[in-house]
Design a protein around this motif. Structure first.
Motif, PDB file in Angstrom:
ATOM      1  N   PHE A   1       0.834  -1.201   0.000  1.00  0.00           N
ATOM      2  CA  PHE A   1       0.000   0.000   0.000  1.00  0.00           C
ATOM      3  C   PHE A   1       0.867   1.248   0.000  1.00  0.00           C
ATOM      4  N   ILE A   2       0.511   2.218  -0.823  1.00  0.00           N
ATOM      5  CA  ILE A   2       1.156   3.519  -0.850  1.00  0.00           C
ATOM      6  C   ILE A   2       0.065   4.569  -0.604  1.00  0.00           C
ATOM      7  N   LEU A   3       0.273   5.415   0.388  1.00  0.00           N
ATOM      8  CA  LEU A   3      -0.669   6.472   0.760  1.00  0.00           C
ATOM      9  C   LEU A   3      -0.085   7.815   0.346  1.00  0.00           C
ATOM     10  N   VAL A   4      -0.904   8.640  -0.328  1.00  0.00           N
ATOM     11  CA  VAL A   4      -0.461   9.952  -0.797  1.00  0.00           C
ATOM     12  C   VAL A   4      -1.468  11.000  -0.349  1.00  0.00           C
ATOM     13  N   ASP A   5      -0.969  12.092   0.226  1.00  0.00           N
ATOM     14  CA  ASP A   5      -1.780  13.258   0.553  1.00  0.00           C
ATOM     15  C   ASP A   5      -1.734  14.184  -0.663  1.00  0.00           C
TER      16      ASP A   5
ATOM     17  N   ASN B   1      -6.000  19.919   5.641  1.00  0.00           N
ATOM     18  CA  ASN B   1      -5.816  19.455   7.020  1.00  0.00           C
ATOM     19  C   ASN B   1      -4.935  18.222   7.154  1.00  0.00           C
ATOM     20  N   GLY B   2      -4.424  17.701   6.069  1.00  0.00           N
ATOM     21  CA  GLY B   2      -3.452  16.622   6.113  1.00  0.00           C
ATOM     22  C   GLY B   2      -4.017  15.231   6.373  1.00  0.00           C
ATOM     23  N   ILE B   3      -3.116  14.285   6.286  1.00  0.00           N
ATOM     24  CA  ILE B   3      -3.371  12.877   6.604  1.00  0.00           C
ATOM     25  C   ILE B   3      -2.315  12.470   7.627  1.00  0.00           C
TER      26      ILE B   3
END
Length: 120
Positions: A76-80, A85-87
């Protein structure tokens, strides 16, 4: 892109194989304690406030196109997406694409998301 023969006369890329071997589940925990799970059979999903996202988090603190989750090669790759308000992952702000490796808590506004994958 590397290619393999599937013995039917058709060619398939390695990337196609990696995408179709896994499904993934996103469990969304809402502020009031309710939760639900979404199952995806694609390699990337979008997260945001508007209805055109795969995961819709209906809260004014969530940006329209807040972020995205990709499943690449079983990871899994998570991108903001430069959200207002961000992650946060386990209370650490996501400032660059981040690999999610375990039962991490992904916080977006007052929502918590958890990821799991299912081998097809």
């Amino acid at each position: 892109m590397g290619r393999v023969n599937d013995f039917s006369g058709e060619w398939q890329s390695f990337a196609d194989c990696a995408i179709t071997r896994y499904m993934f589940v996103v469990t969304v925990y809402e502020p009031g304690g309710e939760y639900y799970s979404l199952v995806f059979e694609k390699h990337e999903v979008s997260i945001g406030r508007t209805e055109d996202n795969d995961i819709v988090l209906n809260d004014d603190s969530v940006s329209q196109r807040h972020g995205r989750i990709s499943l690449r090669g079983g990871k899994f790759i998570l991108v903001d997406n430069n959200s207002t308000n961000g992650i946060y992952v386990n209370d650490c702000k996501v400032s660059a694409p981040m690999m999610i490796t375990g039962p991490d808590d992904i916080q977006i506004a007052n929502f918590v998301l958890q990821l799991s994958k299912i081998r097809k």
